[in-house]
Write a protein that holds these residues in place. Sequence first.
Motif, PDB file in Angstrom:
ATOM      1  N   VAL A 116       4.427  -1.071 -11.106  1.00  0.00           N
ATOM      2  CA  VAL A 116       5.552  -0.220 -11.479  1.00  0.00           C
ATOM      3  C   VAL A 116       5.048   0.730 -12.557  1.00  0.00           C
ATOM      4  N   LEU A 117       5.022   2.020 -12.252  1.00  0.00           N
ATOM      5  CA  LEU A 117       4.476   3.032 -13.146  1.00  0.00           C
ATOM      6  C   LEU A 117       5.621   3.827 -13.759  1.00  0.00           C
ATOM      7  N   ASP A 118       5.873   3.618 -15.036  1.00  0.00           N
ATOM      8  CA  ASP A 118       7.006   4.269 -15.699  1.00  0.00           C
ATOM      9  C   ASP A 118       6.549   5.563 -16.367  1.00  0.00           C
ATOM     10  N   GLU A 119       6.720   6.678 -15.677  1.00  0.00           N
ATOM     11  CA  GLU A 119       6.316   7.995 -16.162  1.00  0.00           C
ATOM     12  C   GLU A 119       4.910   7.966 -16.769  1.00  0.00           C
TER      13      GLU A 119
ATOM     14  N   ASN B 202       7.558   7.846  -0.002  1.00  0.00           N
ATOM     15  CA  ASN B 202       9.011   7.964   0.077  1.00  0.00           C
ATOM     16  C   ASN B 202       9.545   8.278  -1.313  1.00  0.00           C
ATOM     17  N   VAL B 203      10.720   8.910  -1.354  1.00  0.00           N
ATOM     18  CA  VAL B 203      11.321   9.296  -2.634  1.00  0.00           C
ATOM     19  C   VAL B 203      12.776   8.838  -2.663  1.00  0.00           C
ATOM     20  N   ALA B 204      13.154   8.187  -3.781  1.00  0.00           N
ATOM     21  CA  ALA B 204      14.551   7.807  -4.016  1.00  0.00           C
ATOM     22  C   ALA B 204      15.066   8.619  -5.199  1.00  0.00           C
ATOM     23  N   VAL B 205      16.215   9.259  -5.021  1.00  0.00           N
ATOM     24  CA  VAL B 205      16.822  10.076  -6.075  1.00  0.00           C
ATOM     25  C   VAL B 205      17.930   9.266  -6.728  1.00  0.00           C
ATOM     26  N   MET B 206      17.839   9.080  -8.046  1.00  0.00           N
ATOM     27  CA  MET B 206      18.834   8.300  -8.790  1.00  0.00           C
ATOM     28  C   MET B 206      19.750   9.203  -9.598  1.00  0.00           C
TER      29      MET B 206
ATOM     30  N   GLY C  29       0.781  -1.231   0.000  1.00  0.00           N
ATOM     31  CA  GLY C  29       0.000   0.000   0.000  1.00  0.00           C
ATOM     32  C   GLY C  29       0.809   1.274   0.000  1.00  0.00           C
ATOM     33  N   GLU C  30       2.120   1.174  -0.176  1.00  0.00           N
ATOM     34  CA  GLU C  30       3.009   2.340  -0.109  1.00  0.00           C
ATOM     35  C   GLU C  30       3.417   2.773  -1.516  1.00  0.00           C
ATOM     36  N   THR C  31       3.772   4.050  -1.663  1.00  0.00           N
ATOM     37  CA  THR C  31       4.266   4.553  -2.945  1.00  0.00           C
ATOM     38  C   THR C  31       5.697   5.049  -2.789  1.00  0.00           C
ATOM     39  N   LEU C  32       6.588   4.469  -3.592  1.00  0.00           N
ATOM     40  CA  LEU C  32       7.973   4.927  -3.638  1.00  0.00           C
ATOM     41  C   LEU C  32       8.190   5.663  -4.952  1.00  0.00           C
ATOM     42  N   GLY C  33       8.538   6.939  -4.872  1.00  0.00           N
ATOM     43  CA  GLY C  33       8.840   7.715  -6.073  1.00  0.00           C
ATOM     44  C   GLY C  33      10.298   7.570  -6.446  1.00  0.00           C
ATOM     45  N   ILE C  34      10.573   7.362  -7.731  1.00  0.00           N
ATOM     46  CA  ILE C  34      11.943   7.279  -8.247  1.00  0.00           C
ATOM     47  C   ILE C  34      12.144   8.474  -9.174  1.00  0.00           C
ATOM     48  N   VAL C  35      13.086   9.364  -8.836  1.00  0.00           N
ATOM     49  CA  VAL C  35      13.284  10.572  -9.638  1.00  0.00           C
ATOM     50  C   VAL C  35      14.735  10.673 -10.092  1.00  0.00           C
TER      51      VAL C  35
ATOM     52  N   PHE D  39       6.654   4.624  -8.467  1.00  0.00           N
ATOM     53  CA  PHE D  39       6.258   5.694  -9.387  1.00  0.00           C
ATOM     54  C   PHE D  39       7.512   6.360  -9.936  1.00  0.00           C
ATOM     55  N   ILE D  40       7.806   6.079 -11.204  1.00  0.00           N
ATOM     56  CA  ILE D  40       9.006   6.599 -11.856  1.00  0.00           C
ATOM     57  C   ILE D  40       8.656   7.881 -12.607  1.00  0.00           C
ATOM     58  N   ALA D  41       9.409   8.952 -12.364  1.00  0.00           N
ATOM     59  CA  ALA D  41       9.121  10.223 -13.027  1.00  0.00           C
ATOM     60  C   ALA D  41      10.333  11.138 -12.950  1.00  0.00           C
ATOM     61  N   HIS D  42      10.326  12.166 -13.791  1.00  0.00           N
ATOM     62  CA  HIS D  42      11.352  13.201 -13.683  1.00  0.00           C
ATOM     63  C   HIS D  42      10.753  14.507 -13.173  1.00  0.00           C
ATOM     64  N   ASP D  43       9.435  14.562 -13.050  1.00  0.00           N
ATOM     65  CA  ASP D  43       8.747  15.749 -12.540  1.00  0.00           C
ATOM     66  C   ASP D  43       8.613  15.629 -11.022  1.00  0.00           C
ATOM     67  N   LEU D  44       9.423  16.378 -10.287  1.00  0.00           N
ATOM     68  CA  LEU D  44       9.449  16.241  -8.837  1.00  0.00           C
ATOM     69  C   LEU D  44       8.164  16.724  -8.171  1.00  0.00           C
ATOM     70  N   ALA D  45       7.467  17.673  -8.809  1.00  0.00           N
ATOM     71  CA  ALA D  45       6.212  18.143  -8.243  1.00  0.00           C
ATOM     72  C   ALA D  45       5.170  17.021  -8.262  1.00  0.00           C
ATOM     73  N   VAL D  46       5.137  16.253  -9.340  1.00  0.00           N
ATOM     74  CA  VAL D  46       4.208  15.123  -9.449  1.00  0.00           C
ATOM     75  C   VAL D  46       4.570  14.044  -8.431  1.00  0.00           C
ATOM     76  N   VAL D  47       5.861  13.753  -8.306  1.00  0.00           N
ATOM     77  CA  VAL D  47       6.315  12.728  -7.370  1.00  0.00           C
ATOM     78  C   VAL D  47       5.964  13.110  -5.934  1.00  0.00           C
ATOM     79  N   LYS D  48       6.140  14.371  -5.598  1.00  0.00           N
ATOM     80  CA  LYS D  48       5.812  14.839  -4.246  1.00  0.00           C
ATOM     81  C   LYS D  48       4.336  14.639  -3.942  1.00  0.00           C
ATOM     82  N   HIS D  49       3.497  14.838  -4.959  1.00  0.00           N
ATOM     83  CA  HIS D  49       2.048  14.758  -4.781  1.00  0.00           C
ATOM     84  C   HIS D  49       1.576  13.344  -4.454  1.00  0.00           C
ATOM     85  N   ILE D  50       2.259  12.345  -5.000  1.00  0.00           N
ATOM     86  CA  ILE D  50       1.738  10.980  -4.911  1.00  0.00           C
ATOM     87  C   ILE D  50       2.551  10.058  -4.002  1.00  0.00           C
ATOM     88  N   SER D  51       3.795  10.419  -3.656  1.00  0.00           N
ATOM     89  CA  SER D  51       4.717   9.462  -3.020  1.00  0.00           C
ATOM     90  C   SER D  51       4.732   9.547  -1.488  1.00  0.00           C
TER      91      SER D  51
END
Length: 334
Positions: A176-179, A223-227, A40-46, A209-221
């Motif tokens: 796994v949601l790729d952008e 936790n966030v991992a920065v690659m 039930g958790e969302t991990l954002g990958i940016v 949740f894989i994305a390059h838009d940090l505003a979108v990642v913040k909205h849904i995640s």
Amino acid sequence: MNLLDVNNLKMHFPIHGGITARKIGAVKAVDGISLSIKKGETLGIVGESGCGKSTLGKAIVRLTNPTAGSIHINGNDITHMSQGQLRPLRRQFQMMFQDPAESLNPRMSVGEIITEPMLIQKIGNRVSRRARAIELLERVGMAASAVDKFSFEFSGGQRQRIGVARAIALQPELLVLDEPVSALDVSVQSQVLNLLMELQNEMGIAYMFIAHDLAVVKHISDNVAVMYLGKIVELADADIIYKDPKHAYTKALISAIPVPDPRVVKERVILEGDVPSPINPPKGSAFGHRINHPKYAETESLDMPLVEIEPGHWVAADPCCLSEEDYFRARTLV
């Protein structure tokens, strides 16, 4: 127990050359990543384009075979399973791709696209699968009549809704949601994001949740991992990483987020240099090499692992990218 556990995952693509087509190198797209996701958790990958985000997602769902490391889903080690062994487990994890125009077969009707996973998994019969397809279409905000149409008859946002319906057809525990919204208009992006969050609340799905838009990642995640160049350089709770980033690369990415109020003056961190090649990555700090940091030379022989610098806040122990205080604290924890 975590739903997903990834340990030291590597995805290196060989480069062949010469008359004998021997291996002369490798593209180190993913180079030693460890992470976990709870149910039930969302991990954002940016990260920037080319940092290995999509390759990481494809490796986790075994669309590619990892070079090294391990992947456990619900305690099952799927790292080296054959496709036959994976088939019954694929109900637990699915992937949604960036471009709905490319990921939906234009020769199949919408109903066939959505029911294909059920057909492969031998779930139900023709009548029950069609009924399920209509149910899923209505759940994602589409008309039941869409079941007999083709994907090219719909807009980008509608196609992505069809992609969502297909992805949840088997009621997976991990998506796994790729952008998934990068190709959509801003107004449509918010609709699809809200749909994904509603489905997560209803079904308890975990998202990567894989994305390059940090505003979108913040909205849904959560936790966030920065690659950066195939590695995770910072990992923390979404609120913490946006309020108190530690790594210089994370700070630069966050500074690029637009502020909606034009009266607010925001200091922008302009990145110097170019992203190093994953074919021949720097021996030391990849980001330090990019910005020509004076401490780069000392990192060439330095181990820079992720350390928990604060509770739940992990960052690479890199002298080129941390403040002196944070680097001193990180080195004491290595």
